[in-house]
Design an enzyme around this catalytic site. Structure first.
Site, PDB file in Angstrom:
ATOM      1  N   THR A  92       0.878  -1.260   0.047  1.00 35.40           N
ATOM      2  CA  THR A  92      -0.093   0.038  -0.107  1.00 35.40           C
ATOM      3  C   THR A  92       0.949   1.126  -0.130  1.00 35.40           C
ATOM      4  OG1 THR A  92      -1.681  -1.379   1.180  1.00 35.40           O
ATOM      5  CG2 THR A  92      -1.817   1.047   1.239  1.00 35.40           C
ATOM      6  N   LYS A 167      -7.574   1.471  -2.933  1.00 39.21           N
ATOM      7  CA  LYS A 167      -6.901   1.046  -1.563  1.00 39.21           C
ATOM      8  C   LYS A 167      -7.247   2.147  -0.603  1.00 39.21           C
ATOM      9  CE  LYS A 167      -4.855  -1.621   1.531  1.00 39.21           C
ATOM     10  NZ  LYS A 167      -5.224  -2.873   1.893  1.00 39.21           N
ATOM     11  N   LYS A 235       0.929   4.894   8.053  1.00 33.91           N
ATOM     12  CA  LYS A 235       1.432   5.272   6.778  1.00 33.91           C
ATOM     13  C   LYS A 235       0.354   5.408   5.692  1.00 33.91           C
ATOM     14  CE  LYS A 235       2.618   1.305   4.584  1.00 33.91           C
ATOM     15  NZ  LYS A 235       1.535   0.919   3.631  1.00 33.91           N
TER      16      LYS A 235
HETATM   17  P1  NAP Z   1       5.518  -6.749   7.123  1.00 33.27           P
HETATM   18  O1  NAP Z   1       4.893  -7.950   7.926  1.00 33.27           O
HETATM   19  O2  NAP Z   1       6.129  -5.608   8.152  1.00 33.27           O
HETATM   20  O3  NAP Z   1       6.324  -7.178   5.940  1.00 33.27           O
HETATM   21  C1  NAP Z   1       7.024  -6.335   5.186  1.00 33.27           C
HETATM   22  C2  NAP Z   1       8.053  -7.350   4.465  1.00 33.27           C
HETATM   23  O4  NAP Z   1       8.919  -6.433   3.569  1.00 33.27           O
HETATM   24  C3  NAP Z   1       9.501  -7.667   5.657  1.00 33.27           C
HETATM   25  O5  NAP Z   1       9.480  -9.172   5.174  1.00 33.27           O
HETATM   26  C4  NAP Z   1      10.135  -6.923   5.162  1.00 33.27           C
HETATM   27  O6  NAP Z   1      11.432  -7.139   5.606  1.00 33.27           O
HETATM   28  C5  NAP Z   1      10.069  -6.559   3.531  1.00 33.27           C
HETATM   29  N1  NAP Z   1      10.699  -5.212   3.048  1.00 33.27           N
HETATM   30  C6  NAP Z   1      10.416  -4.116   3.499  1.00 33.27           C
HETATM   31  N2  NAP Z   1      11.183  -3.135   2.801  1.00 33.27           N
HETATM   32  C7  NAP Z   1      11.934  -3.928   1.841  1.00 33.27           C
HETATM   33  C8  NAP Z   1      12.941  -3.848   0.811  1.00 33.27           C
HETATM   34  N3  NAP Z   1      13.046  -2.428   0.498  1.00 33.27           N
HETATM   35  N4  NAP Z   1      13.433  -4.818  -0.009  1.00 33.27           N
HETATM   36  C9  NAP Z   1      12.845  -5.875   0.358  1.00 33.27           C
HETATM   37  N5  NAP Z   1      12.078  -6.444   1.193  1.00 33.27           N
HETATM   38  C10 NAP Z   1      11.821  -5.429   2.159  1.00 33.27           C
HETATM   39  O7  NAP Z   1       4.164  -5.967   6.444  1.00 33.27           O
HETATM   40  P2  NAP Z   1       2.881  -6.676   5.663  1.00 33.27           P
HETATM   41  O8  NAP Z   1       1.655  -6.756   6.904  1.00 33.27           O
HETATM   42  O9  NAP Z   1       3.114  -7.948   5.254  1.00 33.27           O
HETATM   43  O10 NAP Z   1       2.507  -5.433   4.715  1.00 33.27           O
HETATM   44  C11 NAP Z   1       3.282  -5.186   3.453  1.00 33.27           C
HETATM   45  C12 NAP Z   1       2.538  -4.422   2.805  1.00 33.27           C
HETATM   46  O11 NAP Z   1       1.021  -4.544   2.380  1.00 33.27           O
HETATM   47  C13 NAP Z   1       2.299  -2.838   3.427  1.00 33.27           C
HETATM   48  O12 NAP Z   1       2.607  -1.886   2.454  1.00 33.27           O
HETATM   49  C14 NAP Z   1       1.152  -2.993   4.266  1.00 33.27           C
HETATM   50  O13 NAP Z   1       0.586  -1.581   4.399  1.00 33.27           O
HETATM   51  C15 NAP Z   1       0.440  -3.805   3.185  1.00 33.27           C
HETATM   52  N6  NAP Z   1      -0.886  -4.566   3.503  1.00 33.27           N
HETATM   53  C16 NAP Z   1      -0.815  -5.199   4.648  1.00 33.27           C
HETATM   54  C17 NAP Z   1      -2.180  -5.991   5.267  1.00 33.27           C
HETATM   55  C18 NAP Z   1      -1.965  -6.563   6.347  1.00 33.27           C
HETATM   56  O14 NAP Z   1      -3.047  -6.800   6.761  1.00 33.27           O
HETATM   57  N7  NAP Z   1      -1.017  -6.921   7.089  1.00 33.27           N
HETATM   58  C19 NAP Z   1      -3.022  -5.923   4.448  1.00 33.27           C
HETATM   59  C20 NAP Z   1      -2.850  -5.279   3.174  1.00 33.27           C
HETATM   60  C21 NAP Z   1      -2.058  -4.567   2.761  1.00 33.27           C
HETATM   61  P3  NAP Z   1      12.258  -7.340   6.937  1.00 33.27           P
HETATM   62  O15 NAP Z   1      11.905  -8.799   7.356  1.00 33.27           O
HETATM   63  O16 NAP Z   1      13.581  -6.948   6.849  1.00 33.27           O
HETATM   64  O17 NAP Z   1      11.473  -6.548   7.756  1.00 33.27           O
END
Ligand code: NAP
Length: 283
Positions: A92, A167, A235
């Site tokens: 997102t 979104k 964010k």
């Molecule tokens: P998360 O658990 O914090 O995971 C993010 C992942 O991306 C982590 O494994 C992180 O690595 C990796 N990452 C971050 N920056 C990176 C980079 N520059 N290069 C490579 N890998 C990178 O977050 P999430 O909940 O999965 O959400 C991910 C995205 O989807 C966000 O934008 C969020 O807003 C969106 N989203 C989330 C949900 C939800 O319910 N969780 C639902 C819809 C959308 P590290 O292991 O180093 O931290």
């Protein structure tokens, strides 16, 4: 058809798992490399050592954290992917970031779809996400088998940026529902109502919703494992606030949620699930 996946967090790891189960996944990467190596061993795919390891991919999906993370990966992929391949971003981020990513890749003949998802970690684990797609229809057809492995619904919303715009609307509803559910359940606690009776009663009527069903019982037990992190919703709300301001709507829900999640992050709850909002509502 060979896919890559970058960003193996709460959402990305199960999404990559669905791709692997369909034998579509060949290579994965993550900021913390050890996560990619562990998951690659489990899924029987390669962990990337450098961006060049994605060179053979028809589709590379991203599900990283912030706008800067998307652009960092897009810049790296622009240098290695073949013309005709497609990058799909499930993170997102802002409409401006989607447009910038599209332009960077288009200069190399590579397609880009902004394709944020909704459905939470449960949707990612069950392969039942709603995917809102902006970009070229022909690129969506190339990416469709990838998306189908973890989507219940794929909607082509229009040109680049329209997935992220959709979104943004989704996140206004999510933030408002969280406010209402946490405030209501904080009141229920103070009134001494039995949660085992309260929650199913609310769910059976007009107040029923996804957040109440999935997070109601856990938030009343003070369990805030993500889920969806407070830092990520903050964010999103910052992105949405700018869009609402430009559109000139009355944005009281956005402003209240923004203030609340900023306070939660300041209190050290950035990595807690958004249901930690009950901590503020208890007063
Ligand atoms: P998360 O658990 O914090 O995971 C993010 C992942 O991306 C982590 O494994 C992180 O690595 C990796 N990452 C971050 N920056 C990176 C980079 N520059 N290069 C490579 N890998 C990178 O977050 P999430 O909940 O999965 O959400 C991910 C995205 O989807 C966000 O934008 C969020 O807003 C969106 N989203 C989330 C949900 C939800 O319910 N969780 C639902 C819809 C959308 P590290 O292991 O180093 O931290």
């Amino acid at each position: 058809m060979s896919a890559g996946f970058i960003g193996l967090g709460a959402m990305g790891a199960p999404m990559a798992g669905h791709l692997a189960a369909r034998k579509l996944l060949s290579v994965i990467d993550n900021r913390t490399r050890s996560k990619a190596e562990t998951l690659a061993a489990q899924l029987g795919v390669r962990a990337a050592a450098t961006p060049a390891d994605f060179a053979g991919c028809t589709v590379v999906a991203l599900c990283v954290s912030m706008d800067a993370d998307v652009l960092q990966q897009v810049e790296a992929l622009a240098g290695v992917l073949k013309p005709g391949s497609v990058v799909v971003d499930h993170s997102t981020v802002s409409v401006a970031t989607a447009k910038r990513a599209q332009a960077l890749l288009a200069a190399k003949g590579i397609g880009f779809l902004d394709a944020p998802v909704s459905g939470g970690v449960e949707g990612a684990r069950n392969g039942k996400l709603s995917v809102m797609v902006g970009g070229d229809a022909a690129d969506l057809e190339i990416a469709r088998p990838t998306l189908e492995s973890y989507a219940a619904r794929i909607t082509h919303m229009g040109a680049t940026g329209s997935g992220q715009a959709t979104k943004a609307v989704n996140q206004v509803l999510v933030a408002g529902i969280n406010e209402a559910v946490c405030e209501g359940l904080a009141l229920g606690e103070k009134l001494g109502l039995d949660p085992d009776k309260l929650l199913p009663t609310l769910m059976a009527g007009a107040a029923g919703n996804w957040f109440l069903e999935k997070r109601g019982a856990t938030l009343l037990r003070n369990q805030f494992a993500p889920g969806f992190k407070c830092g990520h919703l903050l964010k999103d709300l910052r992105i949405v606030q700018g869009m609402a301001h430009d559109a000139g709507i009355r944005a009281t829900v956005i402003e209240q949620a923004l203030a609340d999640y900023a306070e939660l992050v300041q209190r050290g709850e950035a990595d807690a699930d958004t249901s930690a909002l009950i901590l503020l509502k208890r007063g």
